[in-house]
Design a protein around this motif. Structure first.
Motif, PDB file in Angstrom:
ATOM      1  N   GLU A   1     -12.996  -2.684  -6.847  1.00 16.03           N
ATOM      2  CA  GLU A   1     -12.554  -3.054  -5.473  1.00 16.03           C
ATOM      3  C   GLU A   1     -11.027  -3.044  -5.035  1.00 16.03           C
ATOM      4  O   GLU A   1     -10.350  -3.603  -5.904  1.00 16.03           O
ATOM      5  CB  GLU A   1     -13.044  -4.385  -4.948  1.00 16.03           C
ATOM      6  CG  GLU A   1     -12.923  -4.760  -3.565  1.00 16.03           C
ATOM      7  CD  GLU A   1     -13.597  -6.389  -3.081  1.00 16.03           C
ATOM      8  OE1 GLU A   1     -13.172  -6.891  -2.170  1.00 16.03           O
ATOM      9  OE2 GLU A   1     -14.190  -6.826  -3.890  1.00 16.03           O
ATOM     10  N   TRP A   2     -10.478  -2.570  -4.016  1.00 13.60           N
ATOM     11  CA  TRP A   2      -9.097  -2.579  -3.663  1.00 13.60           C
ATOM     12  C   TRP A   2      -8.769  -3.229  -2.792  1.00 13.60           C
ATOM     13  O   TRP A   2      -9.446  -2.937  -1.435  1.00 13.60           O
ATOM     14  CB  TRP A   2      -8.588  -0.910  -3.656  1.00 13.60           C
ATOM     15  CG  TRP A   2      -8.940  -0.264  -4.847  1.00 13.60           C
ATOM     16  CD1 TRP A   2      -8.431  -0.210  -5.969  1.00 13.60           C
ATOM     17  CD2 TRP A   2     -10.090   0.878  -4.906  1.00 13.60           C
ATOM     18  NE1 TRP A   2      -8.953   0.843  -6.852  1.00 13.60           N
ATOM     19  CE2 TRP A   2     -10.051   1.531  -6.117  1.00 13.60           C
ATOM     20  CE3 TRP A   2     -11.266   1.157  -4.069  1.00 13.60           C
ATOM     21  CZ2 TRP A   2     -10.959   2.409  -6.421  1.00 13.60           C
ATOM     22  CZ3 TRP A   2     -11.946   2.052  -4.227  1.00 13.60           C
ATOM     23  CH2 TRP A   2     -12.034   2.559  -5.628  1.00 13.60           C
ATOM     24  N   HIS A   3      -7.889  -4.431  -2.694  1.00 14.79           N
ATOM     25  CA  HIS A   3      -7.284  -4.959  -1.542  1.00 14.79           C
ATOM     26  C   HIS A   3      -5.865  -5.513  -1.842  1.00 14.79           C
ATOM     27  O   HIS A   3      -5.609  -5.382  -3.175  1.00 14.79           O
ATOM     28  CB  HIS A   3      -8.065  -6.208  -1.012  1.00 14.79           C
ATOM     29  CG  HIS A   3      -8.070  -7.380  -2.245  1.00 14.79           C
ATOM     30  ND1 HIS A   3      -9.020  -7.228  -3.317  1.00 14.79           N
ATOM     31  CD2 HIS A   3      -7.343  -8.300  -2.437  1.00 14.79           C
ATOM     32  CE1 HIS A   3      -8.886  -8.179  -3.860  1.00 14.79           C
ATOM     33  NE2 HIS A   3      -7.710  -8.741  -3.375  1.00 14.79           N
ATOM     34  N   LEU A   4      -5.060  -5.708  -0.582  1.00  9.27           N
ATOM     35  CA  LEU A   4      -3.708  -6.174  -0.931  1.00  9.27           C
ATOM     36  C   LEU A   4      -3.816  -7.606  -1.002  1.00  9.27           C
ATOM     37  O   LEU A   4      -4.794  -8.294  -0.211  1.00  9.27           O
ATOM     38  CB  LEU A   4      -2.931  -5.580   0.138  1.00  9.27           C
ATOM     39  CG  LEU A   4      -2.799  -4.298   0.377  1.00  9.27           C
ATOM     40  CD1 LEU A   4      -1.880  -3.773   1.409  1.00  9.27           C
ATOM     41  CD2 LEU A   4      -2.252  -3.556  -0.941  1.00  9.27           C
TER      42      LEU A   4
ATOM     43  N   LEU B   1       0.816  -1.257  -0.111  1.00  9.49           N
ATOM     44  CA  LEU B   1       0.182   0.037  -0.025  1.00  9.49           C
ATOM     45  C   LEU B   1       0.934   1.200   0.089  1.00  9.49           C
ATOM     46  O   LEU B   1       1.636   1.504   0.818  1.00  9.49           O
ATOM     47  CB  LEU B   1      -0.863   0.174   1.246  1.00  9.49           C
ATOM     48  CG  LEU B   1      -1.888   1.050   1.333  1.00  9.49           C
ATOM     49  CD1 LEU B   1      -3.046   0.910  -0.007  1.00  9.49           C
ATOM     50  CD2 LEU B   1      -2.672   1.058   2.619  1.00  9.49           C
TER      51      LEU B   1
ATOM     52  N   SER C   1     -11.581  -2.888   8.515  1.00  8.56           N
ATOM     53  CA  SER C   1     -10.419  -3.586   7.763  1.00  8.56           C
ATOM     54  C   SER C   1     -10.446  -5.084   8.353  1.00  8.56           C
ATOM     55  O   SER C   1     -10.784  -5.358   9.343  1.00  8.56           O
ATOM     56  CB  SER C   1      -8.912  -2.973   8.057  1.00  8.56           C
ATOM     57  OG  SER C   1      -8.826  -1.732   8.046  1.00  8.56           O
TER      58      SER C   1
ATOM     59  N   LYS D   1      -5.740   3.359  -2.488  1.00  7.87           N
ATOM     60  CA  LYS D   1      -7.256   3.032  -1.861  1.00  7.87           C
ATOM     61  C   LYS D   1      -7.268   1.617  -1.408  1.00  7.87           C
ATOM     62  O   LYS D   1      -6.793   0.552  -2.115  1.00  7.87           O
ATOM     63  CB  LYS D   1      -8.194   3.514  -2.552  1.00  7.87           C
ATOM     64  CG  LYS D   1      -8.248   4.929  -3.183  1.00  7.87           C
ATOM     65  CD  LYS D   1      -9.439   5.195  -4.018  1.00  7.87           C
ATOM     66  CE  LYS D   1      -9.457   6.392  -4.620  1.00  7.87           C
ATOM     67  NZ  LYS D   1     -10.191   6.910  -5.509  1.00  7.87           N
ATOM     68  N   LEU D   2      -8.048   1.489  -0.376  1.00 11.53           N
ATOM     69  CA  LEU D   2      -8.578   0.074   0.072  1.00 11.53           C
ATOM     70  C   LEU D   2      -9.983   0.109   0.288  1.00 11.53           C
ATOM     71  O   LEU D   2     -10.549   1.196   0.641  1.00 11.53           O
ATOM     72  CB  LEU D   2      -8.043  -0.542   1.472  1.00 11.53           C
ATOM     73  CG  LEU D   2      -6.397  -0.758   1.574  1.00 11.53           C
ATOM     74  CD1 LEU D   2      -6.037  -1.148   2.815  1.00 11.53           C
ATOM     75  CD2 LEU D   2      -6.143  -1.719   0.646  1.00 11.53           C
TER      76      LEU D   2
ATOM     77  N   THR E   1      -5.057 -11.824   2.493  1.00  9.39           N
ATOM     78  CA  THR E   1      -5.516 -10.487   1.731  1.00  9.39           C
ATOM     79  C   THR E   1      -5.775  -9.581   2.752  1.00  9.39           C
ATOM     80  O   THR E   1      -6.066  -9.875   3.974  1.00  9.39           O
ATOM     81  CB  THR E   1      -6.738 -10.746   0.868  1.00  9.39           C
ATOM     82  OG1 THR E   1      -7.806 -11.135   1.783  1.00  9.39           O
ATOM     83  CG2 THR E   1      -6.474 -11.650  -0.194  1.00  9.39           C
ATOM     84  N   TRP E   2      -5.633  -8.109   2.616  1.00 13.72           N
ATOM     85  CA  TRP E   2      -6.099  -7.097   3.599  1.00 13.72           C
ATOM     86  C   TRP E   2      -6.809  -6.316   2.848  1.00 13.72           C
ATOM     87  O   TRP E   2      -6.494  -5.750   1.649  1.00 13.72           O
ATOM     88  CB  TRP E   2      -4.743  -6.562   3.989  1.00 13.72           C
ATOM     89  CG  TRP E   2      -4.901  -5.445   5.021  1.00 13.72           C
ATOM     90  CD1 TRP E   2      -4.920  -4.130   4.648  1.00 13.72           C
ATOM     91  CD2 TRP E   2      -5.303  -5.602   6.453  1.00 13.72           C
ATOM     92  NE1 TRP E   2      -5.103  -3.200   5.622  1.00 13.72           N
ATOM     93  CE2 TRP E   2      -5.497  -3.978   6.749  1.00 13.72           C
ATOM     94  CE3 TRP E   2      -5.433  -6.381   7.404  1.00 13.72           C
ATOM     95  CZ2 TRP E   2      -5.702  -3.826   8.318  1.00 13.72           C
ATOM     96  CZ3 TRP E   2      -5.967  -6.010   8.516  1.00 13.72           C
ATOM     97  CH2 TRP E   2      -5.943  -4.729   8.769  1.00 13.72           C
ATOM     98  N   GLY E   3      -8.094  -5.728   3.455  1.00 12.71           N
ATOM     99  CA  GLY E   3      -8.855  -4.896   2.677  1.00 12.71           C
ATOM    100  C   GLY E   3      -9.840  -4.207   3.673  1.00 12.71           C
ATOM    101  O   GLY E   3      -9.772  -4.557   4.826  1.00 12.71           O
ATOM    102  N   ALA E   4     -10.922  -3.482   3.078  1.00  8.15           N
ATOM    103  CA  ALA E   4     -11.779  -2.724   3.953  1.00  8.15           C
ATOM    104  C   ALA E   4     -13.035  -3.294   3.256  1.00  8.15           C
ATOM    105  O   ALA E   4     -13.210  -3.200   2.039  1.00  8.15           O
ATOM    106  CB  ALA E   4     -11.413  -1.313   3.745  1.00  8.15           C
TER     107      ALA E   4
END
Length: 185
Positions: free
Chosen positions: A131-134, A116, A160, A121-122, A149-152
């Motif tokens: 959609e945005w996630h890592l 990030l 989160s 953005k997340l 995965t990490w996201g909101a």
């Protein structure tokens, strides 16, 4: 010989890299002046290019930014436009395709991998369907999408969530309350 492109501030570099050996190559962005290559974005993370086949990154017909070998297109921005476009690596590490009137047509920040960066953005944009996630690397030698995965997510207030293979392992409190975190492990 490796081809690399830098942005004006000299913080980031775009080019081809081979994590862990010569078998597979990827198009990525990394910090330029850190001795250990720190990759922050990978275009073809799930589609490695094996061996020594020649690779070319170019803007093809209809404004598609694509990664090509001598046989086919390996990866693309999946965009089409009738206007003339240019590709640029910005000072913040964002690879963008810019059309007329400096309009951003496509950007790597809309497709984050495992890092990030400021300006990314997340979460979700329901109007644009984004959609945005890592997503973690599969291993330190393989940038393919990993199991973490990490996201909101928004169910009321956004929160989160860290997931392993789709199962929530850690969640933050809703953003409307406070910034403490709680674990579901």
């Amino acid at each position: 010989m490796e081809t690399r492109w830098s942005q004006p501030a000299g913080i980031f570099e775009l080019g081809f890299f081979k994590p862990g050996g010569p078998e597979n190559r990827y198009l990525g962005i990394w910090y330029k002046n850190i001795s250990v290559k720190t990759v922050v974005w990978v275009a073809n993370r799930d589609l490695p290019v094996p061996g020594a086949s020649p690779l070319v990154l170019k803007i093809a017909d209809q404004g598609i930014l694509g990664l090509f070998n001598n046989i086919s297109m390996i990866w693309s921005s999946n965009t089409t436009t009738l206007v003339n476009v240019t590709a640029k690596l910005q000072d913040n590490g964002n690879l963008v395709m810019i059309g007329q009137d400096s309009e951003v047509i496509w950007q790597s920040f809309d497709y984050p991998t495992d890092t990030l960066l400021p300006g990314m953005k997340l979460g979700r944009d329901l109007l644009r369907g984004k959609e945005w996630h890592l997503s973690s690397w599969k291993s330190s030698q393989d940038p393919a999408s990993g199991e973490w995965t990490w996201g909101a997510e928004k169910l009321g207030y956004p929160e989160s969530k860290l997931k392993q293979r789709g199962l929530v392992k850690f969640r933050g409190r809703p953003w409307g309350s406070d910034l403490r975190f709680m674990s579901t492990m």
